[in-house]
Design an enzyme around this catalytic site. Structure first.
Site, PDB file in Angstrom:
ATOM      1  CG  ASP A   1      -0.137  -0.088   2.443  1.00  0.00           C
ATOM      2  OD1 ASP A   1       1.094  -0.167   2.585  1.00  0.00           O
ATOM      3  OD2 ASP A   1      -0.903  -0.121   3.466  1.00  0.00           O
TER       4      ASP A   1
ATOM      5  CG  HIS B   1      14.024  28.774  -0.020  1.00  0.00           C
ATOM      6  ND1 HIS B   1      14.588  28.993  -1.069  1.00  0.00           N
ATOM      7  CD2 HIS B   1      12.949  29.831  -0.210  1.00  0.00           C
ATOM      8  CE1 HIS B   1      14.338  29.972  -1.862  1.00  0.00           C
ATOM      9  NE2 HIS B   1      13.209  30.510  -1.032  1.00  0.00           N
TER      10      HIS B   1
ATOM     11  CG  ASP C   1      15.853  33.958  -7.540  1.00  0.00           C
ATOM     12  OD1 ASP C   1      16.946  34.065  -6.873  1.00  0.00           O
ATOM     13  OD2 ASP C   1      15.271  33.189  -7.858  1.00  0.00           O
TER      14      ASP C   1
ATOM     15  CE  LYS D   1      12.689  33.288  -9.068  1.00  0.00           C
ATOM     16  NZ  LYS D   1      12.940  31.962  -8.867  1.00  0.00           N
TER      17      LYS D   1
ATOM     18  NE  ARG E   1       8.989  30.383  -8.461  1.00  0.00           N
ATOM     19  CZ  ARG E   1       9.349  29.483  -9.390  1.00  0.00           C
ATOM     20  NH1 ARG E   1       8.621  28.816 -10.510  1.00  0.00           N
ATOM     21  NH2 ARG E   1      10.846  29.241  -9.668  1.00  0.00           N
TER      22      ARG E   1
ATOM     23  CG  ASP F   1      18.673  29.578  -7.427  1.00  0.00           C
ATOM     24  OD1 ASP F   1      18.596  29.983  -6.225  1.00  0.00           O
ATOM     25  OD2 ASP F   1      17.608  29.620  -8.025  1.00  0.00           O
TER      26      ASP F   1
END
Ligand code: R5P
Length: 282
Positions: A32, A122, A159, A182, A184, A208
């Site tokens: 599963d 990030h 960016d 940049k 998005r 990046d």
């Protein structure tokens, strides 16, 4: 050391640097789709380092299960290394009603851990969601090591978010750096503002933290090429390369990523930087 299935190569590098034994976890998938994990030897009383990246989604579940398995074995300490920290981009509520996904992940990771090391999350805000000792290693020195041997003469951020990365690599290499802006539009579409760049005749590295669809990189590469760059290479720490990214990146002379997510583009290792952060936390 214990390696999850997402990070076996990087774990080997780290274990060599730490002169530590490495156990590779057994991982199976039930019919599963649910996961089964087992650490092959008990780790009672040991100082354990677990390494597991969290892409794609099931690797995140695997991480939580491995933490539980190790904790059950009663180690003297558990350091959790998450080379690619998933959900880092949802680091706040952009709209009312949203989850703060990176905080949700941090809270779960901390249930079975004594300390945490990640690589280039990030946004630095994510690190503040950890209450345990936590450190962020940088993948930029690894990329700079690679580019230094490859004759890169200029570094470009595709960016504004990536500006600090381009600056770090440019400074380590002693070459100039610049950035683009940049916007998005959606997951698959970006618009990059054209501006004059000092790239004519140069070998340019566009860098990046993450390459996902490759749209950001491809858009920046078109601008660098149109302004006369002699050669354009792409460098990222976390190479996800989803949905047609390889095709979008065809305009690059080379694509390089680190080993936080292992792909055919992983040409440099972040192991030395991860070890450094582990030692700082010890
Ligand atoms: C976003 O700000 C990140 O730093 C990257 O620029 C982004 O994740 C790249 O995504 P894509 O490759 O899909 O353009």
């Amino acid at each position: 050391m214990v390696s999850g299935s997402a990070s076996v190569r990087l774990s080997r590098q780290i274990s060599k640097l730490l002169s530590a034994d490495l156990l590779v976890a057994e991982v199976n998938t039930f019919a599963d789709g649910e996961l089964y994990v087992r650490i092959p030897e008990p780790v009672e009383g040991e100082e354990v380092v677990l390494v597991q990246s969290t892409y794609p989604n099931e690797k995140l579940i695997e991480l939580f299960l491995l933490q539980d398995a190790i904790w059950e074995s009663d180690p003297s300490s558990l350091s959790v290394v998450i080379p690619y920290y998933a959900y880092g981009r949802q680091d706040k509520k952009f709209k009312e009603g949203e989850a703060i996904s990176s905080r949700a992940v941090a809270r779960r990771v901390e249930v079975n851990a004594h300390r945490i090391v990640t690589v280039d999350v990030h946004n630095e805000r994510v690190m503040k969601y950890f209450e345990l000792p936590a450190r962020e290693a940088s993948g930029m020195p690894a990329l700079a090591r690679y580019f230094s041997g490859g004759g890169v003469e200029m570094v470009l951020a595709p960016d504004e978010n990536a500006t600090r990365h381009a600056q770090a690599i440019g400074d380590l290499m002693g070459v100039p750096w610049d950035y683009l802006k940049k916007e998005r539009i959606d997951s698959w579409t970006v618009e990059t503002e054209e501006k004059p760049l000092e790239v004519k005749g140069l070998k340019v590295a566009i860098v990046d933290d993450v390459i996902s669809t490759g749209g950001t990189m491809a858009s920046a590469a078109r601008i660098a090429r149109s302004q006369g760059a002699r050669s354009v290479v792409a460098g990222c720490v976390h190479g996800l390369f989803v949905g047609g990214a390889e095709q979008r990146l065809k305009g690059f002379d080379e694509v390089v990523s680190t080993d936080t997510v292992h792909t055919g583009h992983s040409k440099v290792s972040v192991a030395p930087e991860v070890v450094e952060e582990l030692k700082r936390l010890a």
